[in-house]
Write a protein that holds these residues in place. Structure first.
Motif, PDB file in Angstrom:
ATOM      1  N   ARG A 201       8.633  34.249 -17.785  1.00  0.00           N
ATOM      2  CA  ARG A 201       8.494  32.981 -18.294  1.00  0.00           C
ATOM      3  C   ARG A 201       7.916  32.304 -17.245  1.00  0.00           C
ATOM      4  NH1 ARG A 201      11.625  28.316 -18.822  1.00  0.00           N
ATOM      5  NH2 ARG A 201      11.392  27.410 -21.135  1.00  0.00           N
ATOM      6  N   ALA A 202       7.248  30.711 -17.567  1.00  0.00           N
ATOM      7  CA  ALA A 202       6.527  30.331 -17.380  1.00  0.00           C
ATOM      8  C   ALA A 202       6.038  30.706 -15.542  1.00  0.00           C
ATOM      9  CB  ALA A 202       7.790  29.124 -16.946  1.00  0.00           C
ATOM     10  N   ARG A 205       5.841  28.066 -12.007  1.00  0.00           N
ATOM     11  CA  ARG A 205       6.212  27.415 -12.141  1.00  0.00           C
ATOM     12  C   ARG A 205       7.451  27.176 -11.370  1.00  0.00           C
ATOM     13  NH1 ARG A 205       2.403  24.145 -15.225  1.00  0.00           N
ATOM     14  NH2 ARG A 205       1.059  25.713 -16.317  1.00  0.00           N
ATOM     15  N   PRO A 206       8.046  25.363 -11.663  1.00  0.00           N
ATOM     16  CA  PRO A 206       9.438  25.874 -10.814  1.00  0.00           C
ATOM     17  C   PRO A 206      10.780  26.175 -11.477  1.00  0.00           C
ATOM     18  CG  PRO A 206       8.753  23.527 -10.898  1.00  0.00           C
ATOM     19  CD  PRO A 206       7.197  24.203 -11.476  1.00  0.00           C
ATOM     20  N   ASP A 207      10.528  26.098 -13.462  1.00  0.00           N
ATOM     21  CA  ASP A 207      11.416  26.972 -13.795  1.00  0.00           C
ATOM     22  C   ASP A 207      11.553  28.208 -14.221  1.00  0.00           C
ATOM     23  OD1 ASP A 207       9.309  25.959 -15.482  1.00  0.00           O
ATOM     24  OD2 ASP A 207      10.290  25.241 -17.254  1.00  0.00           O
ATOM     25  N   ASP A 209      10.984  32.103 -14.678  1.00  0.00           N
ATOM     26  CA  ASP A 209      12.375  33.097 -15.045  1.00  0.00           C
ATOM     27  C   ASP A 209      11.404  34.558 -14.932  1.00  0.00           C
ATOM     28  OD1 ASP A 209      15.325  33.991 -15.334  1.00  0.00           O
ATOM     29  OD2 ASP A 209      14.347  34.393 -16.887  1.00  0.00           O
ATOM     30  N   ARG A 226       6.496  30.852 -23.851  1.00  0.00           N
ATOM     31  CA  ARG A 226       5.679  30.526 -22.069  1.00  0.00           C
ATOM     32  C   ARG A 226       6.040  32.022 -21.914  1.00  0.00           C
ATOM     33  NH1 ARG A 226       8.782  26.112 -19.858  1.00  0.00           N
ATOM     34  NH2 ARG A 226       7.080  25.853 -18.047  1.00  0.00           N
TER      35      ARG A 226
END
Length: 259
Positions: A201-202, A205-207, A209, A226
């Protein structure tokens, strides 16, 4: 692309799946040279600079967006059409060619169109997980907006029978909360319960997972729009390499001789 300062052109570019670190040098150079940026609003925001004329729109109007971009280029603008990831993988490159083919006029025939390869979400998730695409694999979008679910089911069964690792784009949404579970159920007929399932997931990016589950326990609610999901082949395995190291999934390059 044409190099004359006054000549219009259209380039289809991708932002990559993460931050600007994954923007290719070619893509960055094209964006810098462009006079106009066309695309889905959040993608445009990653690229647009003060010298650009910005043409942002909703994500559901690909053909109309492609037509607008082609009209701008035909009028002499240097146009960058922006996708996420790689523009040729479920992106705007196909929409541009489709718009040209559908056109009932010839004003776009002279437009110089260039597609710049980018970093795709499938590459990002596979790299974060280890190397689950180390052997033959296929990619399937679970969205049935542009193709029937019956065709998706047939392709899932074929991928299962062929023992491909399978990557799912558009795995789930509020409008389609059941389709990822249905897809996993189809593959369960061809895969062992311990087959690795990677849910990224994502990524980039900073988030971000990343989860590595198994086919027996993987559930649709673990993903969202996402996310990109990879279900391993029969030979895909998970390695635990040492204390403090997270598990990695990889698919060997060679099949057993007795497969």
């Amino acid at each position: 692309m044409q190099t004359e300062a006054t000549a219009g052109w259209l380039a289809v570019i991708g932002t990559g799946p993460g931050t600007s670190d994954w923007l290719t040098p070619e893509t960055a150079a094209i964006a810098e040279q462009a006079t106009d940026i066309v695309g889905y609003g959040p993608y445009v925001a990653r690229i647009a600079a003060d010298h650009h004329r910005v043409h942002a729109s909703d994500n559901r109007y690909e053909i109309q967006r492609a037509g607008e971009a082609l009209d701008l280029a035909a009028g002499g603008a240097r146009v960058a059409v922006v996708s996420g990831g790689d523009p040729g993988i479920y992106g705007m490159a196909a929409a541009v060619w489709e718009a040209i083919e559908r056109a009932d006029h010839d004003r776009w025939q002279a437009v110089d169109v260039h597609v710049a390869p980018g970093v795709s979400a499938i590459q990002a998730v596979a790299a974060a997980a280890g190397a689950p695409l180390g052997n033959d694999f296929c990619v399937i979008s679970l969205s049935d907006n542009l193709k029937p679910w019956s065709l998706i089911e047939a392709r899932l069964a074929a991928a299962g029978q062929g023992d491909f690792a399978v990557a799912f784009y558009n795995p789930i949404s509020k409008a389609r909360p059941w389709q990822l579970d249905a897809a996993l159920d189809i593959l369960r007929a061809y895969r062992a319960p311990a087959t690795p399932v990677i849910i990224g997931r994502a990524i980039g990016r900073p988030d971000a997972d990343l989860t590595i589950a198994d086919l027996a326990s993987a559930k649709g609610y673990q993903a969202d729009m996402r996310s990109l999901v990879i279900v391993g082949a029969s030979t895909t395995r998970v390695l635990h390499t040492g204390a403090g190291q997270r598990p990695r999934a990889y698919t060997p390059r060679i099949y057993p001789v007795d497969y």
